[in-house]
Design a protein around this motif. Structure first.
Motif, short mmCIF file in Angstrom:
data_model
loop_
_atom_site.label_atom_id
_atom_site.label_comp_id
_atom_site.label_asym_id
_atom_site.label_seq_id
_atom_site.Cartn_x
_atom_site.Cartn_y
_atom_site.Cartn_z
N VAL A 22 0.86 -1.17 0.00
CA VAL A 22 0.00 0.00 0.00
C VAL A 22 0.91 1.23 0.00
N ALA A 23 0.55 2.21 -0.83
CA ALA A 23 1.32 3.46 -0.89
C ALA A 23 0.97 4.30 0.33
N VAL A 24 1.95 4.60 1.18
CA VAL A 24 1.73 5.38 2.40
C VAL A 24 1.93 6.86 2.11
N LYS A 25 3.06 7.20 1.46
CA LYS A 25 3.37 8.59 1.11
C LYS A 25 3.87 8.62 -0.32
N THR A 26 3.54 9.71 -1.02
CA THR A 26 4.08 9.90 -2.36
C THR A 26 4.61 11.31 -2.48
N ASN A 27 5.65 11.48 -3.31
CA ASN A 27 6.23 12.80 -3.51
C ASN A 27 6.68 12.89 -4.97
N ALA A 28 6.02 13.75 -5.73
CA ALA A 28 6.40 13.95 -7.13
C ALA A 28 7.64 14.82 -7.18
N VAL A 29 8.70 14.31 -7.83
CA VAL A 29 9.97 15.03 -7.90
C VAL A 29 10.27 15.35 -9.36
N LYS A 30 10.60 16.63 -9.61
CA LYS A 30 10.96 17.07 -10.96
C LYS A 30 12.35 17.68 -10.89
N PRO A 31 13.39 16.85 -11.02
CA PRO A 31 14.75 17.39 -10.94
C PRO A 31 15.07 18.26 -12.16
N GLY A 32 16.03 19.15 -12.00
CA GLY A 32 16.43 20.02 -13.10
C GLY A 32 17.02 19.24 -14.26
N GLY A 35 14.55 12.90 -15.97
CA GLY A 35 13.09 12.83 -16.00
C GLY A 35 12.46 12.90 -14.63
N ALA A 36 11.21 13.28 -14.61
CA ALA A 36 10.46 13.36 -13.36
C ALA A 36 10.18 11.94 -12.84
N PHE A 37 10.03 11.84 -11.53
CA PHE A 37 9.69 10.54 -10.94
C PHE A 37 8.83 10.75 -9.71
N ASN A 38 8.23 9.68 -9.25
CA ASN A 38 7.38 9.69 -8.06
C ASN A 38 8.09 8.88 -6.98
N GLN A 39 8.48 9.53 -5.88
CA GLN A 39 9.11 8.85 -4.75
C GLN A 39 7.98 8.33 -3.87
N VAL A 40 7.89 6.99 -3.71
CA VAL A 40 6.75 6.38 -3.02
C VAL A 40 7.24 5.54 -1.84
N GLU A 41 6.63 5.79 -0.66
CA GLU A 41 6.89 4.93 0.50
C GLU A 41 5.81 3.86 0.51
N LEU A 42 6.24 2.60 0.44
CA LEU A 42 5.31 1.47 0.38
C LEU A 42 5.36 0.68 1.68
N LYS A 43 4.21 0.11 2.07
CA LYS A 43 4.15 -0.76 3.24
C LYS A 43 3.53 -2.08 2.81
N ASN A 44 4.20 -3.18 3.14
CA ASN A 44 3.71 -4.50 2.78
C ASN A 44 2.46 -4.83 3.58
N LEU A 45 1.41 -5.27 2.90
CA LEU A 45 0.14 -5.56 3.57
C LEU A 45 0.19 -6.85 4.38
N ILE A 46 1.12 -7.73 4.06
CA ILE A 46 1.18 -9.02 4.76
C ILE A 46 2.06 -8.95 6.00
N ASP A 47 3.30 -8.49 5.84
CA ASP A 47 4.23 -8.51 6.99
C ASP A 47 4.57 -7.13 7.55
#
Length: 187
Positions: A22-32, A35-47
């Motif tokens: 499950v995505a807990v936090k997301t942060n759209a990053v556009k470096p100079g 290419g742009a990317f999405n930094q995503v903190e994920l948490k495993n639903l099982i463990d």
């Protein structure tokens, strides 16, 4: 369903690296540069393990849809908790570790929401608030009313929480099941 890496938002459930996350936090990053990317903190639903991943806009990930069904808590049998599907009346047996410490808030007949993935339970949501009776509360110490001071109290399910000084033994209170905190006196 496939979505692009830049479309991931908090709360999305993804199939990634052979597991459900499950995505807990997301942060759209556009470096100079680059290419742009999405930094995503994920948490495993099982463990419950956490993972930080970068998803580029042109990457695709599998977004998973979870089924949510209402179940009624029937009773505890040893370390297992027995629930009944409110539509089909089939029974579901879950180990108390699956619910965790919040299992203490399960009362006869309480309705919970179980998240299912391909028919297998992977998450449970209890009602936000439950009403319980205080069975043990420390007496109020005179002179402590100047500052907002809370005192420990034990509820009928054995869980201890902090309550305001005016709450006494025998009173019924409303408790937040997620934060394990006092909300108000019961009506």
């Amino acid at each position: 369903m496939k979505i692009n890496g830049n479309q991931i938002t908090p709360g999305n459930v993804l199939q990634h690296k052979g597991g459900l996350w499950v995505a807990v936090k997301t942060n759209a990053v556009k470096p100079g540069k680059g290419g742009a990317f999405n930094q995503v903190e994920l948490k495993n639903l099982i463990d419950g393990t956490k993972l930080n991943e970068r998803f580029r806009a042109d990457e695709t990930v599998d977004k998973v849809r979870l089924d949510q069904k209402d179940f009624q808590f029937l009773y505890a049998e040893g370390e297992n908790l027995i629930f009944m599907d409110l539509e089909t009346y089939e029974q579901l047996e879950l180990h108390e570790d699956f619910v965790g410490e919040r299992a203490a808030f399960l009362q006869d007949g309480i309705t919970v929401t179980v998240e299912l993935y391909e028919g297998k339970p992977i998450g449970i949501t209890l009602p936000q608030h439950v009403t319980l009776e205080i069975v043990e509360a420390d007496p109020v110490v005179k002179g402590q009313t100047a500052a907002s001071s809370y005192k420990p109290a034990k509820m009928e399910n054995g869980v201890r929480i902090m309550v305001p000084p005016f709450v006494t033994t025998g009173e019924r209170i409303v408790v937040d099941t997620n934060e394990l905190t006092y909300v108000k006196r019961a009506d």
